[in-house]
Design an enzyme around this catalytic site. Sequence first.
Site, PDB file in Angstrom:
ATOM      1  N   ALA A   1       0.850  -1.195   0.000  1.00 43.25           N
ATOM      2  CA  ALA A   1       0.000   0.000   0.000  1.00 43.25           C
ATOM      3  C   ALA A   1       0.881   1.239   0.000  1.00 43.25           C
ATOM      4  CB  ALA A   1      -0.925   0.001   1.215  1.00 43.25           C
TER       5      ALA A   1
ATOM      6  N   THR B   1       3.397  10.604  -4.642  1.00 43.75           N
ATOM      7  CA  THR B   1       4.253  10.784  -5.825  1.00 43.75           C
ATOM      8  C   THR B   1       3.698  11.938  -6.665  1.00 43.75           C
ATOM      9  OG1 THR B   1       2.949   9.307  -7.215  1.00 43.75           O
ATOM     10  CG2 THR B   1       4.722   8.301  -5.911  1.00 43.75           C
TER      11      THR B   1
ATOM     12  N   GLU C   1       5.395  11.547   0.401  1.00 41.34           N
ATOM     13  CA  GLU C   1       4.176  12.319   0.720  1.00 41.34           C
ATOM     14  C   GLU C   1       3.287  12.446  -0.517  1.00 41.34           C
ATOM     15  OE1 GLU C   1       4.189  15.376   3.587  1.00 41.34           O
ATOM     16  OE2 GLU C   1       5.705  14.390   4.823  1.00 41.34           O
TER      17      GLU C   1
ATOM     18  N   ILE D   1      26.733  22.462 -14.761  1.00 42.30           N
ATOM     19  CA  ILE D   1      27.537  23.684 -14.821  1.00 42.30           C
ATOM     20  C   ILE D   1      28.910  23.455 -14.172  1.00 42.30           C
ATOM     21  CG2 ILE D   1      27.690  26.065 -13.914  1.00 42.30           C
ATOM     22  CD1 ILE D   1      24.646  26.274 -14.388  1.00 42.30           C
TER      23      ILE D   1
ATOM     24  N   ARG E   1      34.747  30.154 -13.017  1.00 41.92           N
ATOM     25  CA  ARG E   1      35.385  29.110 -13.818  1.00 41.92           C
ATOM     26  C   ARG E   1      35.714  29.674 -15.207  1.00 41.92           C
ATOM     27  NH1 ARG E   1      38.492  24.648 -14.086  1.00 41.92           N
ATOM     28  NH2 ARG E   1      37.968  23.328 -15.870  1.00 41.92           N
TER      29      ARG E   1
ATOM     30  N   THR F   1       9.835   7.649   7.831  1.00 39.78           N
ATOM     31  CA  THR F   1      10.804   8.684   8.185  1.00 39.78           C
ATOM     32  C   THR F   1      10.768   8.888   9.698  1.00 39.78           C
ATOM     33  OG1 THR F   1      10.560   9.781   6.074  1.00 39.78           O
ATOM     34  CG2 THR F   1      11.430  11.116   7.882  1.00 39.78           C
TER      35      THR F   1
HETATM   36  C1  LIG Z   1      13.141   8.156   2.089  1.00 40.21           C
HETATM   37  C2  LIG Z   1      11.698   7.838   2.155  1.00 40.21           C
HETATM   38  C3  LIG Z   1      10.943   8.310   3.210  1.00 40.21           C
HETATM   39  C4  LIG Z   1       9.592   8.011   3.306  1.00 40.21           C
HETATM   40  N1  LIG Z   1       8.891   8.448   4.402  1.00 40.21           N
HETATM   41  C5  LIG Z   1       7.620   8.005   4.593  1.00 40.21           C
HETATM   42  C6  LIG Z   1       6.929   8.267   5.806  1.00 40.21           C
HETATM   43  O1  LIG Z   1       7.454   8.933   6.708  1.00 40.21           O
HETATM   44  N2  LIG Z   1       5.695   7.772   5.967  1.00 40.21           N
HETATM   45  C7  LIG Z   1       5.078   7.035   4.999  1.00 40.21           C
HETATM   46  O2  LIG Z   1       3.957   6.628   5.210  1.00 40.21           O
HETATM   47  N3  LIG Z   1       5.704   6.775   3.837  1.00 40.21           N
HETATM   48  C8  LIG Z   1       6.965   7.219   3.604  1.00 40.21           C
HETATM   49  N4  LIG Z   1       7.620   6.924   2.435  1.00 40.21           N
HETATM   50  C9  LIG Z   1       6.942   6.151   1.408  1.00 40.21           C
HETATM   51  C10 LIG Z   1       6.462   7.007   0.240  1.00 40.21           C
HETATM   52  O3  LIG Z   1       5.480   7.914   0.656  1.00 40.21           O
HETATM   53  C11 LIG Z   1       5.972   6.062  -0.861  1.00 40.21           C
HETATM   54  O4  LIG Z   1       7.112   5.450  -1.400  1.00 40.21           O
HETATM   55  C12 LIG Z   1       5.181   6.773  -1.921  1.00 40.21           C
HETATM   56  O5  LIG Z   1       3.928   7.175  -1.427  1.00 40.21           O
HETATM   57  C13 LIG Z   1       4.954   5.890  -3.161  1.00 40.21           C
HETATM   58  O6  LIG Z   1       4.495   4.639  -2.830  1.00 40.21           O
HETATM   59  P1  LIG Z   1       5.205   3.332  -3.440  1.00 40.21           P
HETATM   60  O7  LIG Z   1       6.641   3.479  -3.196  1.00 40.21           O
HETATM   61  O8  LIG Z   1       4.543   2.154  -2.904  1.00 40.21           O
HETATM   62  O9  LIG Z   1       4.966   3.462  -4.983  1.00 40.21           O
HETATM   63  P2  LIG Z   1       3.697   2.958  -5.798  1.00 40.21           P
HETATM   64  O10 LIG Z   1       2.459   3.494  -5.198  1.00 40.21           O
HETATM   65  O11 LIG Z   1       3.787   1.501  -6.009  1.00 40.21           O
HETATM   66  O12 LIG Z   1       3.936   3.683  -7.170  1.00 40.21           O
HETATM   67  C14 LIG Z   1       4.819   3.196  -8.179  1.00 40.21           C
HETATM   68  C15 LIG Z   1       4.694   4.112  -9.397  1.00 40.21           C
HETATM   69  O13 LIG Z   1       3.379   4.049  -9.920  1.00 40.21           O
HETATM   70  C16 LIG Z   1       2.813   5.323  -9.965  1.00 40.21           C
HETATM   71  N5  LIG Z   1       1.390   5.257  -9.663  1.00 40.21           N
HETATM   72  C17 LIG Z   1       0.778   4.581  -8.648  1.00 40.21           C
HETATM   73  N6  LIG Z   1      -0.539   4.792  -8.678  1.00 40.21           N
HETATM   74  C18 LIG Z   1      -0.777   5.635  -9.694  1.00 40.21           C
HETATM   75  C19 LIG Z   1      -1.942   6.240 -10.245  1.00 40.21           C
HETATM   76  N7  LIG Z   1      -3.143   6.027  -9.689  1.00 40.21           N
HETATM   77  N8  LIG Z   1      -1.799   7.040 -11.291  1.00 40.21           N
HETATM   78  C20 LIG Z   1      -0.592   7.264 -11.855  1.00 40.21           C
HETATM   79  N9  LIG Z   1       0.540   6.736 -11.382  1.00 40.21           N
HETATM   80  C21 LIG Z   1       0.449   5.922 -10.330  1.00 40.21           C
HETATM   81  C22 LIG Z   1       3.541   6.110  -8.919  1.00 40.21           C
HETATM   82  O14 LIG Z   1       3.454   7.497  -9.143  1.00 40.21           O
HETATM   83  C23 LIG Z   1       4.945   5.579  -9.051  1.00 40.21           C
HETATM   84  O15 LIG Z   1       5.573   6.217 -10.107  1.00 40.21           O
HETATM   85  C24 LIG Z   1       8.970   7.245   2.304  1.00 40.21           C
HETATM   86  C25 LIG Z   1       9.724   6.787   1.230  1.00 40.21           C
HETATM   87  C26 LIG Z   1      11.069   7.056   1.156  1.00 40.21           C
HETATM   88  C27 LIG Z   1      11.843   6.476   0.012  1.00 40.21           C
END
Ligand SMILES: Cc1cc2nc3c(=O)[nH]c(=O)nc-3n(C[C@H](O)[C@H](O)[C@H](O)COP(=O)(O)OP(=O)(O)OC[C@H]3O[C@@H](n4cnc5c(N)ncnc54)[C@H](O)[C@@H]3O)c2cc1C
Lengths: 269, 381
Positions: B130, B365, B363, B337, B268, B158
């Site tokens: 999720a 994508t 927060e 640059i 530079r 985080t």
């Molecule tokens: C350093 C770091 C810190 C984080 N901190 C937190 C935190 O404190 N709390 C927390 O809860 N989470 C945290 N996250 C998680 C982050 O919020 C999620 O990684 C992010 O919400 C995306 O979810 P996913 O990685 O599962 O990607 P997915 O949801 O699997 O998405 C994969 C790709 O598909 C695209 N996609 C998915 N659904 C759609 C749609 N409906 N339409 C178009 N494109 C879509 C996405 O944009 C992405 O490009 C953190 C992640 C990192 C790497």
Amino acid sequence: MKIIILIKQVPAVHEIRINRTLGTVQREGFDAMINPDDEHALELGLSLKEKFGGEVYAVSMGPPQAEGALRECLAMGVDYAVLLSHHRFAMSDTLQTTFVLERAIRKLEPFDIVITGSKTLDSGTGHIPVQLSEALAIPLISQIYKMEIKNGFFIGERTYGHEYQSIKVKLPIIIRVDRGFNEVRFIPLLGIKQAFEKKIEIWNFDTFECPDEIDGCEKSPTKLLEVIDEKIIRKNVEIIGTNDEKAQKILDFIKKVHIQKIKSPLDLE
Amino acid sequence: MNFELTEQQKVVRTSVRKFAEEVLGPNAPIVDKEAKFSWETKKELEKINAWGISIPEKYGGSGLDSICNSIVIEELARVCASTALTVTVHNSVAAYPIYKFGTEYQKEKFLVELATGKKLGAFSLSEANAGSDVSATETIATQDGDEFVVNGSKIYVTNGGVADISLVGAKYVSENNDKGFAILIMEKDMLGYEIGEPEDKMGMRGSSTTALYFDGVRVPKENILGSLREGFKVAMHSLDAGRIGIAAQALGIAQAAFEMSADYSLHRVQFGRPISKFQGVSFKIAEIATKIENARFLTYRAAWLRDQGKSFTKEAAMCKYYASMIGREVCQEALQIYGGYGYSKDLPLERFYRDVKITEIYEGTNEIMKAIISRQVLQNL
Ligand SMILES: Cc1cc2nc3c(=O)[nH]c(=O)nc-3n(C[C@H](O)[C@H](O)[C@H](O)COP(=O)(O)OP(=O)(O)OC[C@H]3O[C@@H](n4cnc5c(N)ncnc54)[C@H](O)[C@@H]3O)c2cc1C
């Protein structure tokens, strides 16, 4: 304990421009900051308050926009801020400034300690603390590196030429601090919030019975004749050799520069 | 319309900039290299009240407005993006939701310690299955009398390894078999609450990112944030606020990259003149400067709307999407640059580039941001 800190707003270092016709530092439209030495005065005042309780006043003479610097003093933890501002105070030399500051400080009597920085970034005369000590007829303590306040006395140590002196002086006094004296705290966010809820007092020519002698423009005895840019010529030198040889070369260089420097009588103080 | 910062906002900028340069500056490359959370920095931040920027004084915060909050994050990120991340997550999606939706009991018990920095906060929504799709949450909270029993796990949290208090999203089943999504306030010393290994990340390496595991954690029902049914609303509103912080973070990183590359272009010399004299370089500077200005206005405007108590969902999504995108572009061009020097770990350009990328992902994508924006724009036609 009642502590009065004198502060001045100066242009931010990278912003200094000289107005050639007036021979003064141009202030309009540039970022400003608290004179760096004065921050150390503030720090001392605030730490004394934390230790002994009491009230800290920040007093500044300057144009209306100097309120900004006083706001920062309030944010750092000062209790009251007073701005001395009037067109008759404008263009004051250090003597005229001393007259005004003296009157402001007298209005805050009785006080225990006045704290100042050593000099300002934008004029750098260092006159004010010395002249104020004379005007208020209280001792000026400078070059201290260690101090405490006990039973109404200042007890501390200072460098004095090639000597170290231990001194004990009855309050009230003026303390002048240098930049190396203490480490200045950062401004806390809560302080910034509260600073803007406090009032800055504005005192002008009519606040104290100012005699006619107070007139920065007309009656400043100091006349600025010319402003000259200080030219610092930097030269790249290559220092080659073993580490020992390199160290020796640097040492020789420092010695040479130092000897040149004390040839100028101004550098002897 | 007034495009000037207030005197207060200006003082916030100058004082936080000074703090960041002096305190975070020397540490920023180290926490990146060693992938280490700095507890000393945490203490220094406590001294300047950075843990409760917009939380009212009554609850131990500084009560500053959202624009000030953005400025603080921007200035921290300009020097150390990892620190800015720790601070913005704590402020915007841990402390703030408790202030906004919490009961008086929750504010007394959790908010005061968060806002004063005695304790650190986290916000955990994402799970292995999720991410963008919160409705797929598998963590489950089953009511048992006055408590909810929580089972499941979270990833990429985080502050996960350093937070004392974490807001956790979970599906719930109440005693009368009512189902929905809730946010629970959990404490790290609750029985069955476990912290995973630190994530080995591309950037933001000075911030703590871990998984969290819940094995029958018993959470008192007083710890439900907002009402049971409000969970989704609480989460979405918190993220709206959080996104302004992420935009500010991207902005701060971009600003640092801009300042460095503009300065470098003036000094530079190639082909007998500063590279800034080549249009190929000076146009890059023009583009960078314009993008940053744009992002800054979007970000401050979203913060301003929030301060006015107006709806800011769309604007928060816009500034987060735009600032993070241009942040990535700016860092890439700034590195260009610098030429080969930019690719070296001796300079922070490559760190900026690694750090800024995540702002397009977390927060929500940027694809999800566009979904939010288009929905808002189209529904108002
Ligand atoms: C350093 C770091 C810190 C984080 N901190 C937190 C935190 O404190 N709390 C927390 O809860 N989470 C945290 N996250 C998680 C982050 O919020 C999620 O990684 C992010 O919400 C995306 O979810 P996913 O990685 O599962 O990607 P997915 O949801 O699997 O998405 C994969 C790709 O598909 C695209 N996609 C998915 N659904 C759609 C749609 N409906 N339409 C178009 N494109 C879509 C996405 O944009 C992405 O490009 C953190 C992640 C990192 C790497």
